[in-house]
Design a protein around this motif. Sequence first.
Motif, PDB file in Angstrom:
ATOM      1  N   TRP A 376       0.837  -1.210   0.000  1.00 61.66           N
ATOM      2  CA  TRP A 376       0.000   0.000   0.000  1.00 61.66           C
ATOM      3  C   TRP A 376       0.868   1.256   0.000  1.00 61.66           C
ATOM      4  CZ3 TRP A 376      -1.433   3.579   4.104  1.00 61.66           C
ATOM      5  CH2 TRP A 376      -2.556   4.372   3.795  1.00 61.66           C
ATOM      6  N   LEU A 377       1.924   1.238   0.820  1.00 60.42           N
ATOM      7  CA  LEU A 377       2.835   2.382   0.876  1.00 60.42           C
ATOM      8  C   LEU A 377       3.602   2.530  -0.435  1.00 60.42           C
ATOM      9  CD1 LEU A 377       4.236   1.876   4.497  1.00 60.42           C
ATOM     10  CD2 LEU A 377       2.642   3.657   3.750  1.00 60.42           C
ATOM     11  N   CYS A 378       3.996   1.400  -1.022  1.00 57.20           N
ATOM     12  CA  CYS A 378       4.702   1.429  -2.305  1.00 57.20           C
ATOM     13  C   CYS A 378       3.796   1.981  -3.405  1.00 57.20           C
ATOM     14  CB  CYS A 378       5.199   0.033  -2.662  1.00 57.20           C
ATOM     15  SG  CYS A 378       6.126  -0.050  -4.211  1.00 57.20           S
ATOM     16  N   CYS A 379       2.525   1.609  -3.391  1.00 56.73           N
ATOM     17  CA  CYS A 379       1.580   2.115  -4.389  1.00 56.73           C
ATOM     18  C   CYS A 379       1.443   3.632  -4.295  1.00 56.73           C
ATOM     19  CB  CYS A 379       0.211   1.467  -4.196  1.00 56.73           C
ATOM     20  SG  CYS A 379       0.095  -0.179  -4.895  1.00 56.73           S
ATOM     21  N   GLN A 380       1.455   4.154  -3.073  1.00 61.69           N
ATOM     22  CA  GLN A 380       1.398   5.605  -2.903  1.00 61.69           C
ATOM     23  C   GLN A 380       2.588   6.265  -3.597  1.00 61.69           C
ATOM     24  OE1 GLN A 380       1.153   6.116   1.386  1.00 61.69           O
ATOM     25  NE2 GLN A 380      -1.006   6.639   1.212  1.00 61.69           N
ATOM     26  N   TYR A 381       3.753   5.661  -3.448  1.00 63.99           N
ATOM     27  CA  TYR A 381       4.962   6.198  -4.071  1.00 63.99           C
ATOM     28  C   TYR A 381       4.862   6.151  -5.586  1.00 63.99           C
ATOM     29  CZ  TYR A 381       9.833   6.223  -5.706  1.00 63.99           C
ATOM     30  OH  TYR A 381      10.990   6.485  -6.375  1.00 63.99           O
ATOM     31  N   LEU A 382       4.517   4.969  -6.135  1.00 58.40           N
ATOM     32  CA  LEU A 382       4.479   4.804  -7.585  1.00 58.40           C
ATOM     33  C   LEU A 382       3.347   5.605  -8.236  1.00 58.40           C
ATOM     34  CD1 LEU A 382       5.203   0.976  -7.893  1.00 58.40           C
ATOM     35  CD2 LEU A 382       6.782   2.876  -8.263  1.00 58.40           C
ATOM     36  N   ALA A 383       2.265   5.825  -7.496  1.00 53.86           N
ATOM     37  CA  ALA A 383       1.127   6.549  -8.064  1.00 53.86           C
ATOM     38  C   ALA A 383       1.450   8.023  -8.303  1.00 53.86           C
ATOM     39  CB  ALA A 383      -0.079   6.416  -7.141  1.00 53.86           C
ATOM     40  N   PHE A 384       2.275   8.606  -7.438  1.00 48.91           N
ATOM     41  CA  PHE A 384       2.520  10.049  -7.523  1.00 48.91           C
ATOM     42  C   PHE A 384       3.931  10.404  -7.975  1.00 48.91           C
ATOM     43  CE2 PHE A 384      -0.841   9.472  -4.323  1.00 48.91           C
ATOM     44  CZ  PHE A 384      -1.830  10.251  -4.882  1.00 48.91           C
ATOM     45  N   ALA A 385       4.806   9.411  -8.139  1.00 47.26           N
ATOM     46  CA  ALA A 385       6.178   9.687  -8.569  1.00 47.26           C
ATOM     47  C   ALA A 385       6.205  10.090 -10.035  1.00 47.26           C
ATOM     48  CB  ALA A 385       7.052   8.449  -8.349  1.00 47.26           C
ATOM     49  N   THR A 386       7.061  11.049 -10.357  1.00 48.53           N
ATOM     50  CA  THR A 386       7.308  11.446 -11.733  1.00 48.53           C
ATOM     51  C   THR A 386       8.811  11.392 -11.972  1.00 48.53           C
ATOM     52  OG1 THR A 386       7.569  13.808 -11.211  1.00 48.53           O
ATOM     53  CG2 THR A 386       5.331  13.019 -11.666  1.00 48.53           C
ATOM     54  N   THR A 387       9.211  11.499 -13.219  1.00 49.68           N
ATOM     55  CA  THR A 387      10.651  11.483 -13.509  1.00 49.68           C
ATOM     56  C   THR A 387      11.346  12.658 -12.833  1.00 49.68           C
ATOM     57  OG1 THR A 387      10.224  12.667 -15.586  1.00 49.68           O
ATOM     58  CG2 THR A 387      10.383  10.263 -15.688  1.00 49.68           C
ATOM     59  N   ASP A 388      10.665  13.810 -12.755  1.00 52.89           N
ATOM     60  CA  ASP A 388      11.275  14.987 -12.124  1.00 52.89           C
ATOM     61  C   ASP A 388      11.456  14.795 -10.626  1.00 52.89           C
ATOM     62  OD1 ASP A 388      11.477  16.352 -14.521  1.00 52.89           O
ATOM     63  OD2 ASP A 388       9.516  17.325 -14.307  1.00 52.89           O
ATOM     64  N   THR A 389      10.426  14.240  -9.955  1.00 51.96           N
ATOM     65  CA  THR A 389      10.536  14.067  -8.506  1.00 51.96           C
ATOM     66  C   THR A 389      11.574  13.001  -8.161  1.00 51.96           C
ATOM     67  OG1 THR A 389       8.695  12.471  -8.510  1.00 51.96           O
ATOM     68  CG2 THR A 389       8.158  14.791  -8.098  1.00 51.96           C
ATOM     69  N   VAL A 390      11.613  11.910  -8.935  1.00 48.94           N
ATOM     70  CA  VAL A 390      12.607  10.865  -8.680  1.00 48.94           C
ATOM     71  C   VAL A 390      14.015  11.401  -8.913  1.00 48.94           C
ATOM     72  CG1 VAL A 390      13.465   8.606  -9.406  1.00 48.94           C
ATOM     73  CG2 VAL A 390      11.002   9.002  -9.245  1.00 48.94           C
ATOM     74  N   ASP A 391      14.197  12.153  -9.991  1.00 47.80           N
ATOM     75  CA  ASP A 391      15.505  12.727 -10.308  1.00 47.80           C
ATOM     76  C   ASP A 391      15.944  13.685  -9.197  1.00 47.80           C
ATOM     77  OD1 ASP A 391      17.794  13.189 -11.826  1.00 47.80           O
ATOM     78  OD2 ASP A 391      16.898  14.882 -12.871  1.00 47.80           O
ATOM     79  N   ARG A 392      15.020  14.467  -8.712  1.00 45.64           N
ATOM     80  CA  ARG A 392      15.352  15.436  -7.664  1.00 45.64           C
ATOM     81  C   ARG A 392      15.804  14.733  -6.385  1.00 45.64           C
ATOM     82  NH1 ARG A 392      12.450  17.870  -3.535  1.00 45.64           N
ATOM     83  NH2 ARG A 392      13.206  19.944  -2.928  1.00 45.64           N
ATOM     84  N   VAL A 393      15.097  13.675  -5.986  1.00 49.52           N
ATOM     85  CA  VAL A 393      15.456  12.964  -4.760  1.00 49.52           C
ATOM     86  C   VAL A 393      16.798  12.254  -4.916  1.00 49.52           C
ATOM     87  CG1 VAL A 393      14.777  11.109  -3.192  1.00 49.52           C
ATOM     88  CG2 VAL A 393      13.057  12.702  -4.034  1.00 49.52           C
ATOM     89  N   ILE A 394      17.067  11.714  -6.103  1.00 49.26           N
ATOM     90  CA  ILE A 394      18.367  11.076  -6.347  1.00 49.26           C
ATOM     91  C   ILE A 394      19.490  12.084  -6.149  1.00 49.26           C
ATOM     92  CG2 ILE A 394      19.841  10.076  -8.139  1.00 49.26           C
ATOM     93  CD1 ILE A 394      17.366   8.680  -9.247  1.00 49.26           C
ATOM     94  N   ARG A 395      19.281  13.312  -6.644  1.00 50.45           N
ATOM     95  CA  ARG A 395      20.299  14.359  -6.486  1.00 50.45           C
ATOM     96  C   ARG A 395      20.474  14.726  -5.010  1.00 50.45           C
ATOM     97  NH1 ARG A 395      21.707  16.604 -11.413  1.00 50.45           N
ATOM     98  NH2 ARG A 395      20.258  16.205 -13.144  1.00 50.45           N
ATOM     99  N   ILE A 396      19.374  14.751  -4.270  1.00 52.67           N
ATOM    100  CA  ILE A 396      19.458  15.052  -2.838  1.00 52.67           C
ATOM    101  C   ILE A 396      20.292  13.998  -2.114  1.00 52.67           C
ATOM    102  CG2 ILE A 396      18.141  15.165  -0.681  1.00 52.67           C
ATOM    103  CD1 ILE A 396      15.875  16.466  -2.234  1.00 52.67           C
ATOM    104  N   LEU A 397      20.027  12.732  -2.406  1.00 50.57           N
ATOM    105  CA  LEU A 397      20.752  11.657  -1.732  1.00 50.57           C
ATOM    106  C   LEU A 397      22.209  11.578  -2.182  1.00 50.57           C
ATOM    107  CD1 LEU A 397      18.024   8.871  -1.786  1.00 50.57           C
ATOM    108  CD2 LEU A 397      18.888  10.089   0.216  1.00 50.57           C
ATOM    109  N   GLN A 398      22.475  12.003  -3.411  1.00 48.95           N
ATOM    110  CA  GLN A 398      23.852  11.965  -3.898  1.00 48.95           C
ATOM    111  C   GLN A 398      24.656  13.170  -3.446  1.00 48.95           C
ATOM    112  OE1 GLN A 398      23.219  11.545  -8.171  1.00 48.95           O
ATOM    113  NE2 GLN A 398      23.764   9.369  -8.081  1.00 48.95           N
ATOM    114  N   GLU A 399      23.966  14.288  -3.179  1.00 51.56           N
ATOM    115  CA  GLU A 399      24.659  15.497  -2.775  1.00 51.56           C
ATOM    116  C   GLU A 399      23.998  16.041  -1.505  1.00 51.56           C
ATOM    117  OE1 GLU A 399      24.799  18.283  -5.979  1.00 51.56           O
ATOM    118  OE2 GLU A 399      25.064  16.708  -7.473  1.00 51.56           O
TER     119      GLU A 399
END
Length: 405
Positions: A376-399
């Motif tokens: 259920w929690l994973c579905c919440q993530y996949l339902a609202f994730a976009t390429t921009d939001t995923v890319d942004r979080v990757i940059r946060i975790l990398q930097e």
Amino acid sequence: MTKTKYKVKETQQQFFHSLAVRQSLPLHFNIQQDCGHFLADVPARLLPWEEEEDDDEEEGSDEEKEKKLEKKEKKSEGWKEERKGEQSEEELAADTRLRSHVVVITREVPFQTVADFVREGVGRHARNPELYERQVCLLLLQLCAGLEHMKPYHVTHCDLRLENLLLVNCQPGNPWNMDLLEPNNNNNGATASASSSACPARLIISNFSQAKQKSSMGEEPSVVLKDRSRLAPELLSATQYRKCDEFQTGILVYEMLHRPNPFEEAPGLKEREYARSDLPPLPARSLYSLGLQRLASMLLDANPSERIRMGDARACLQCLLWGPREDLFHTLGTGATPAQRQATLQNWLDLKRTLMMIKFAERSLDSGCGVSLEDWLCCQYLAFATTDTVDRVIRILQEPQAQLL
């Protein structure tokens, strides 16, 4: 007014403040909700913690204190139950005396606190760090979701600690537990299930007695925080509570991974403008360890304006749990153009969503298997994730040292 009566009055005020704050918040999956409350005379034997507090406050000789201590030890060992027939009239009267208390009816019956889960998880963390730290990520994700829900209503909890976070069992296919007529979570089976499953339980934020709530006029009630080791640096000299919960969540990351509060271990840390690199490192035990270390350092930034927001912290935890793995991280970071990054992330999102639908289709063939809390929690993530939001979080975790916009 005696010290005991003053303390009781203070406790009652804190309770009603907690109740008022909770009732002002709209319903949320991770915030404790009250169905109702009423005033009742409760037997003292149902309130053992108050009896202990009264005993601690009473003055007396060393001999009297020793007798009281011995009595407490006997009661904790079940001595009182075994020799109930031999109780004196004075002891029986003390057990049956009534105290006026507010009784609250809640929808959920917790089977343990996060403090219990962490304490019982020491051995499991050593044996299977991958599973335990994934469970920690799932609990922190729910905590961040609840705290993020409070932000638009200008509510700050201000007393986030393991004891104030409750765990409730979730029935597969029914995460809200609405259809359980007689929930019985207080058993060994519930605890064992929480320890072994990927998602230990539904987390509920409770005890809003120290909460700050800004009124429509911009005024904030005065709440005194007793434990200064959990205060963010800016609160030692000012009353900026806006990002206090983020700071305390960072402390919880350490405590849930069986590390001490870094500001209790090094009290002088807050006295100076510490950098993120000054915080004690977390042991690298699993593939989640580095991400949790980065998240904790961003939550504990000494500068509240640079401290990561709760919504970003939730997104980081979602990425740690279900986001792209390290190999894709490296692919995205080795000279890929923006168009290539977007295309790679879109392909990854499409694949993850397709696999989730296949998983649900397979489970639908089994009548005894429902949607788990983690699904259920994973579905919440996949339902609202976009390429921009995923890319942004990757940059946060990398930097993690970069300032978040």
